[in-house]
Scaffold this motif. Structure first.
Motif, PDB file in Angstrom:
ATOM      1  N   VAL A 221      -4.774  -5.914  -6.387  1.00 22.07           N
ATOM      2  CA  VAL A 221      -5.647  -4.922  -7.023  1.00 22.07           C
ATOM      3  C   VAL A 221      -4.905  -3.580  -7.147  1.00 22.07           C
ATOM      4  N   GLY A 222      -4.230  -3.175  -6.072  1.00 25.43           N
ATOM      5  CA  GLY A 222      -3.534  -1.882  -6.065  1.00 25.43           C
ATOM      6  C   GLY A 222      -2.420  -1.813  -7.104  1.00 25.43           C
ATOM      7  N   ALA A 223      -1.642  -2.882  -7.232  1.00 26.85           N
ATOM      8  CA  ALA A 223      -0.536  -2.887  -8.210  1.00 26.85           C
ATOM      9  C   ALA A 223      -1.094  -2.746  -9.622  1.00 26.85           C
TER      10      ALA A 223
ATOM     11  N   ILE B 261     -18.614   2.112  -4.432  1.00 25.32           N
ATOM     12  CA  ILE B 261     -18.220   0.720  -4.157  1.00 25.32           C
ATOM     13  C   ILE B 261     -18.738  -0.091  -5.340  1.00 25.32           C
ATOM     14  N   MET B 262     -17.929  -1.029  -5.809  1.00 25.62           N
ATOM     15  CA  MET B 262     -18.372  -1.898  -6.909  1.00 25.62           C
ATOM     16  C   MET B 262     -18.117  -3.350  -6.505  1.00 25.62           C
ATOM     17  N   PHE B 263     -18.815  -4.252  -7.164  1.00 27.26           N
ATOM     18  CA  PHE B 263     -18.612  -5.688  -6.929  1.00 27.26           C
ATOM     19  C   PHE B 263     -18.252  -6.307  -8.274  1.00 27.26           C
TER      20      PHE B 263
ATOM     21  N   GLY C 184      -9.324  -1.065   1.165  1.00 26.34           N
ATOM     22  CA  GLY C 184     -10.402  -0.692   2.091  1.00 26.34           C
ATOM     23  C   GLY C 184      -9.943  -0.354   3.497  1.00 26.34           C
ATOM     24  N   LYS C 185      -8.804   0.345   3.622  1.00 24.70           N
ATOM     25  CA  LYS C 185      -8.293   0.678   4.959  1.00 24.70           C
ATOM     26  C   LYS C 185      -8.655   2.096   5.377  1.00 24.70           C
ATOM     27  N   SER C 186      -9.211   2.882   4.457  1.00 23.82           N
ATOM     28  CA  SER C 186      -9.578   4.261   4.793  1.00 23.82           C
ATOM     29  C   SER C 186     -11.102   4.369   4.802  1.00 23.82           C
TER      30      SER C 186
ATOM     31  N   VAL D 109      -3.625   5.689  -5.134  1.00 24.63           N
ATOM     32  CA  VAL D 109      -3.985   4.283  -4.939  1.00 24.63           C
ATOM     33  C   VAL D 109      -3.486   3.859  -3.557  1.00 24.63           C
ATOM     34  N   ASN D 110      -4.426   3.550  -2.658  1.00 27.50           N
ATOM     35  CA  ASN D 110      -4.040   3.066  -1.331  1.00 27.50           C
ATOM     36  C   ASN D 110      -3.990   1.536  -1.380  1.00 27.50           C
ATOM     37  N   GLY D 111      -2.916   0.952  -0.795  1.00 28.68           N
ATOM     38  CA  GLY D 111      -2.730  -0.500  -0.915  1.00 28.68           C
ATOM     39  C   GLY D 111      -2.121  -0.841  -2.260  1.00 28.68           C
ATOM     40  N   ALA D 112      -1.190   0.010  -2.707  1.00 30.58           N
ATOM     41  CA  ALA D 112      -0.660  -0.091  -4.073  1.00 30.58           C
ATOM     42  C   ALA D 112       0.197  -1.324  -4.309  1.00 30.58           C
ATOM     43  N   SER D 113       0.583  -2.027  -3.247  1.00 25.04           N
ATOM     44  CA  SER D 113       1.422  -3.212  -3.444  1.00 25.04           C
ATOM     45  C   SER D 113       0.612  -4.502  -3.459  1.00 25.04           C
ATOM     46  N   GLY D 114      -0.691  -4.434  -3.198  1.00 21.86           N
ATOM     47  CA  GLY D 114      -1.519  -5.639  -3.276  1.00 21.86           C
ATOM     48  C   GLY D 114      -1.856  -5.959  -4.718  1.00 21.86           C
TER      49      GLY D 114
ATOM     50  N   LEU E  61      -8.655  -7.459 -13.395  1.00 15.48           N
ATOM     51  CA  LEU E  61     -10.088  -7.576 -13.683  1.00 15.48           C
ATOM     52  C   LEU E  61     -10.936  -6.818 -12.654  1.00 15.48           C
ATOM     53  N   THR E  62     -10.314  -6.426 -11.553  1.00 15.66           N
ATOM     54  CA  THR E  62     -10.981  -5.558 -10.573  1.00 15.66           C
ATOM     55  C   THR E  62     -10.594  -4.096 -10.803  1.00 15.66           C
ATOM     56  N   ALA E  63      -9.288  -3.847 -10.922  1.00 14.35           N
ATOM     57  CA  ALA E  63      -8.823  -2.452 -11.019  1.00 14.35           C
ATOM     58  C   ALA E  63      -9.347  -1.762 -12.275  1.00 14.35           C
TER      59      ALA E  63
ATOM     60  N   GLY F 289      -2.364 -10.465   4.834  1.00  9.68           N
ATOM     61  CA  GLY F 289      -2.824  -9.128   4.420  1.00  9.68           C
ATOM     62  C   GLY F 289      -1.689  -8.249   3.947  1.00  9.68           C
ATOM     63  N   HIS F 290      -0.500  -8.807   3.768  1.00  5.70           N
ATOM     64  CA  HIS F 290       0.661  -7.996   3.350  1.00  5.70           C
ATOM     65  C   HIS F 290       1.406  -8.605   2.178  1.00  5.70           C
ATOM     66  N   LYS F 291       0.718  -9.374   1.350  1.00  2.31           N
ATOM     67  CA  LYS F 291       1.421  -9.910   0.181  1.00  2.31           C
ATOM     68  C   LYS F 291       1.671  -8.782  -0.820  1.00  2.31           C
TER      69      LYS F 291
ATOM     70  N   ASP G 283       4.621   6.203   2.237  1.00  2.00           N
ATOM     71  CA  ASP G 283       4.670   5.083   3.185  1.00  2.00           C
ATOM     72  C   ASP G 283       3.549   5.308   4.215  1.00  2.00           C
ATOM     73  N   HIS G 284       2.588   4.390   4.271  1.00  2.00           N
ATOM     74  CA  HIS G 284       1.428   4.632   5.139  1.00  2.00           C
ATOM     75  C   HIS G 284       1.760   4.585   6.628  1.00  2.00           C
ATOM     76  N   THR G 285       2.965   4.106   6.971  1.00  2.00           N
ATOM     77  CA  THR G 285       3.343   4.112   8.391  1.00  2.00           C
ATOM     78  C   THR G 285       3.920   5.481   8.797  1.00  2.00           C
TER      79      THR G 285
ATOM     80  N   CYS H 249       1.735   2.605   0.256  1.00  2.00           N
ATOM     81  CA  CYS H 249       2.011   1.226   0.697  1.00  2.00           C
ATOM     82  C   CYS H 249       2.917   1.286   1.920  1.00  2.00           C
ATOM     83  N   GLY H 250       3.243   0.118   2.472  1.00  2.00           N
ATOM     84  CA  GLY H 250       4.126   0.056   3.638  1.00  2.00           C
ATOM     85  C   GLY H 250       5.589   0.198   3.228  1.00  2.00           C
ATOM     86  N   PRO H 251       6.498   0.378   4.219  1.00  2.00           N
ATOM     87  CA  PRO H 251       7.905   0.659   3.901  1.00  2.00           C
ATOM     88  C   PRO H 251       8.582  -0.465   3.096  1.00  2.00           C
ATOM     89  N   ALA H 252       8.138  -1.697   3.282  1.00  2.00           N
ATOM     90  CA  ALA H 252       8.791  -2.813   2.578  1.00  2.00           C
ATOM     91  C   ALA H 252       8.501  -2.803   1.081  1.00  2.00           C
ATOM     92  N   HIS H 253       7.482  -2.041   0.671  1.00  2.00           N
ATOM     93  CA  HIS H 253       7.037  -2.138  -0.727  1.00  2.00           C
ATOM     94  C   HIS H 253       7.189  -0.844  -1.529  1.00  2.00           C
ATOM     95  N   VAL H 254       7.940   0.116  -0.949  1.00  2.00           N
ATOM     96  CA  VAL H 254       8.118   1.411  -1.637  1.00  2.00           C
ATOM     97  C   VAL H 254       8.820   1.214  -2.987  1.00  2.00           C
TER      98      VAL H 254
HETATM   99  N1  LIG Z   1     -15.290  -5.036  -4.486  1.00  2.00           N
HETATM  100  C1  LIG Z   1     -14.754  -5.874  -5.359  1.00  2.00           C
HETATM  101  O1  LIG Z   1     -15.291  -6.089  -6.448  1.00  2.00           O
HETATM  102  C2  LIG Z   1     -13.471  -6.571  -5.046  1.00  2.00           C
HETATM  103  C3  LIG Z   1     -12.825  -7.335  -6.017  1.00  2.00           C
HETATM  104  C4  LIG Z   1     -11.597  -7.909  -5.709  1.00  2.00           C
HETATM  105  C5  LIG Z   1     -11.039  -7.719  -4.451  1.00  2.00           C
HETATM  106  N2  LIG Z   1     -11.733  -7.030  -3.520  1.00  2.00           N
HETATM  107  C6  LIG Z   1     -11.167  -6.770  -2.186  1.00  2.00           C
HETATM  108  O2  LIG Z   1     -10.069  -5.910  -2.384  1.00  2.00           O
HETATM  109  C7  LIG Z   1      -9.199  -6.036  -1.280  1.00  2.00           C
HETATM  110  C8  LIG Z   1      -7.784  -6.025  -1.785  1.00  2.00           C
HETATM  111  O3  LIG Z   1      -7.513  -7.183  -2.498  1.00  2.00           O
HETATM  112  P1  LIG Z   1      -6.005  -7.517  -2.879  1.00  2.00           P
HETATM  113  O4  LIG Z   1      -6.016  -8.856  -3.482  1.00  2.00           O
HETATM  114  O5  LIG Z   1      -5.386  -6.396  -3.644  1.00  2.00           O
HETATM  115  O6  LIG Z   1      -5.358  -7.561  -1.426  1.00  2.00           O
HETATM  116  P2  LIG Z   1      -3.877  -7.935  -1.026  1.00  2.00           P
HETATM  117  O7  LIG Z   1      -3.095  -8.274  -2.248  1.00  2.00           O
HETATM  118  O8  LIG Z   1      -3.943  -8.936   0.058  1.00  2.00           O
HETATM  119  O9  LIG Z   1      -3.349  -6.560  -0.404  1.00  2.00           O
HETATM  120  C9  LIG Z   1      -2.170  -6.632   0.277  1.00  2.00           C
HETATM  121  C10 LIG Z   1      -1.557  -5.256   0.327  1.00  2.00           C
HETATM  122  O10 LIG Z   1      -2.338  -4.409   1.167  1.00  2.00           O
HETATM  123  C11 LIG Z   1      -1.463  -3.450   1.700  1.00  2.00           C
HETATM  124  N3  LIG Z   1      -1.914  -2.892   2.970  1.00  2.00           N
HETATM  125  C12 LIG Z   1      -2.197  -3.567   4.111  1.00  2.00           C
HETATM  126  N4  LIG Z   1      -2.558  -2.689   5.074  1.00  2.00           N
HETATM  127  C13 LIG Z   1      -2.503  -1.449   4.517  1.00  2.00           C
HETATM  128  C14 LIG Z   1      -2.786  -0.123   5.001  1.00  2.00           C
HETATM  129  N5  LIG Z   1      -3.188   0.097   6.254  1.00  2.00           N
HETATM  130  N6  LIG Z   1      -2.611   0.901   4.162  1.00  2.00           N
HETATM  131  C15 LIG Z   1      -2.205   0.714   2.884  1.00  2.00           C
HETATM  132  N7  LIG Z   1      -1.915  -0.515   2.375  1.00  2.00           N
HETATM  133  C16 LIG Z   1      -2.078  -1.572   3.193  1.00  2.00           C
HETATM  134  C17 LIG Z   1      -0.186  -4.212   1.947  1.00  2.00           C
HETATM  135  O11 LIG Z   1       0.857  -3.311   1.767  1.00  2.00           O
HETATM  136  P3  LIG Z   1       2.039  -3.217   2.835  1.00  2.00           P
HETATM  137  O12 LIG Z   1       2.402  -4.663   3.198  1.00  2.00           O
HETATM  138  O13 LIG Z   1       3.086  -2.509   2.070  1.00  2.00           O
HETATM  139  O14 LIG Z   1       1.469  -2.483   4.009  1.00  2.00           O
HETATM  140  C18 LIG Z   1      -0.192  -5.344   0.915  1.00  2.00           C
HETATM  141  O15 LIG Z   1       0.789  -5.194  -0.105  1.00  2.00           O
HETATM  142  C19 LIG Z   1      -9.625  -7.321  -0.550  1.00  2.00           C
HETATM  143  O16 LIG Z   1     -10.287  -6.962   0.633  1.00  2.00           O
HETATM  144  C20 LIG Z   1     -10.586  -7.984  -1.512  1.00  2.00           C
HETATM  145  O17 LIG Z   1     -11.563  -8.755  -0.849  1.00  2.00           O
HETATM  146  C21 LIG Z   1     -12.932  -6.454  -3.786  1.00  2.00           C
END
Ligand SMILES: NC(=O)c1ccc[n+]([C@@H]2O[C@H](COP(=O)([O-])OP(=O)(O)OC[C@H]3O[C@@H](n4cnc5c(N)ncnc54)[C@H](OP(=O)(O)O)[C@@H]3O)[C@@H](O)[C@H]2O)c1
Length: 329
Positions: A162-164, A262-264, A220-222, A155-160, A135-137, A312-314, A199-201, A181-186
């Motif tokens: 939103v990223g997935a 940026i969107m909300f 939001g890491k970049s 997609v940065n943070g592709a294993s979270g 619903l975000t992506a 922050g690494h789920k 791998d971002h490391t 993503c990080g090495p554990a999630h390739v």
């Molecule tokens: N603006 C909006 O409307 C909106 C809506 C929803 C969510 N959000 C925000 O979106 C963000 C992400 O939400 P989420 O639920 O997807 O978070 P999440 O599931 O907690 O993201 C975790 C992932 O982030 C990755 N990560 C951590 N550090 C990283 C780095 N330096 N570079 C690349 N990847 C990195 C981790 O990968 P590794 O462990 O592999 O490093 C982990 O798999 C949150 O801050 C949330 O508040 C905003």
């Protein structure tokens, strides 16, 4: 009914299980027996009251809504007067947005709200996770970047969560997807369908000159400034995490050759979210989108769920199982 409730801002330990009266649906409302609900970054911000601006939304001195949770899946167990869209026994899923309340055995939702029928074949856990990331992506990629077939999307943070969802949805749009993503999630990112995984490391994606039409930083890491040269002219940088810089760049970049966005998405009107839920449900039912699940946690262990989120690494979503999976329909 039992609910995960909190009365002050703080760490995971401030959330406790409390007995509270089950709500009765008013006119136009349905009551959902919640089976599964996600615990995510927004719940963590609402629980801790950080960053400071979270308190503008959730209460300045103490939390206004004492039961967290927005994304839910469950079964309608009562309907109020005038409800025509749903019946008792319907499987539904949706999101309550800033009014929260999903980490409880029962939840009231307006039938005109962000709620949709859940197709057979999509489980409660997957449905709650679908709201968490999808619903975000979906609005970011579709409305923020207007992703089209053939575009190169990073997609940065592709294993979270939103990223997935972003990796899977961008593939559905026909894009060529690079996942970071990080090495554990390739392995996970590859399984999600990414064409390339960094791998971002070890690799800094911002060094790839004019490599992408769209950079979606789901965590939001970049920064726009640091990523700008990795975009083609006319390209779009998206980020989920607000800052003073990105708010300003969203305005100023309109004059330049690369846009910052940026969107909300949680604040969108329910009328916009409801059709997106239907679209996500259809994609999940066809198997095109399958949200990864980091862990399912029983309601009694809600503090554990918050601890996992706070790392922050789920990988994908953390789901509260409010009705045990083996009991659930
Ligand atoms: N603006 C909006 O409307 C909106 C809506 C929803 C969510 N959000 C925000 O979106 C963000 C992400 O939400 P989420 O639920 O997807 O978070 P999440 O599931 O907690 O993201 C975790 C992932 O982030 C990755 N990560 C951590 N550090 C990283 C780095 N330096 N570079 C690349 N990847 C990195 C981790 O990968 P590794 O462990 O592999 O490093 C982990 O798999 C949150 O801050 C949330 O508040 C905003």
């Amino acid at each position: 009914m039992r609910a995960a409730s909190y009365a002050r801002y703080g760490g995971p330990e401030v959330v406790e299980i409390a007995e509270v009266p089950a709500p009765e649906p008013g006119p136009g409302e349905i009551r959902v027996r919640v089976h599964a609900a996600s615990v995510g970054a927004a719940d963590s911000a609402a629980r801790s009251g950080t960053p400071w601006f979270a308190r503008l939304a959730f209460g300045l001195r103490r939390p206004t809504h004492t039961v967290l949770g927005s994304d839910f899946a469950g079964i309608v167990d009562a309907v109020g007067d005038g409800v025509t869209r749903f019946d008792v026994g319907d499987r539904v899923f949706g999101a309550t947005g800033a009014s929260l309340g999903a980490h409880a055995e029962h939840l009231l939702v307006a039938e005109s709200g962000a709620v949709a029928s859940l197709p057979e074949g999509v489980g409660m856990t997957d449905a709650a996770a679908l709201c968490d990331g999808g619903l975000t992506a979906l609005p970011f990629l579709r409305d923020g970047a207007r992703v089209q077939a053939g575009m190169r999307v990073l997609v940065n943070g592709a294993s979270g969560s939103v990223g997935a969802a972003a990796v899977q949805l961008a593939k559905q749009f026909g894009a060529e997807v690079t996942a970071v993503c990080g090495p554990a999630h390739v392995e996970l990112a590859t399984a999600l369908g990414a064409d390339r995984v960094l791998d971002h490391t070890r690799t800094d994606f911002t060094r790839e000159r004019e490599g992408f039409d769209v950079i979606f930083d789901a965590v939001g890491k970049s920064s726009f400034r640091g990523s700008r040269r990795a975009l083609v002219p006319g390209g779009t940088y998206l980020t989920t995490v607000p800052s003073g810089a990105i708010m300003l760049q969203q305005l100023t970049s309109r004059l330049g050759r690369r846009r910052a966005v940026i969107m909300f998405t949680g604040l969108r009107p329910d009328a916009d979210k409801a059709p997106d839920l239907e679209q996500l449900a259809a994609l999940a039912a066809s198997g095109a989108v399958r949200p990864p699940i980091e862990r399912e946690v029983a309601l009694d262990d809600v503090a554990t769920a918050h601890r996992i989120v706070d790392t922050g690494h789920k990988a994908g979503s953390v789901i509260l199982r409010i009705v045990r999976a083996e009991v659930a329909a």
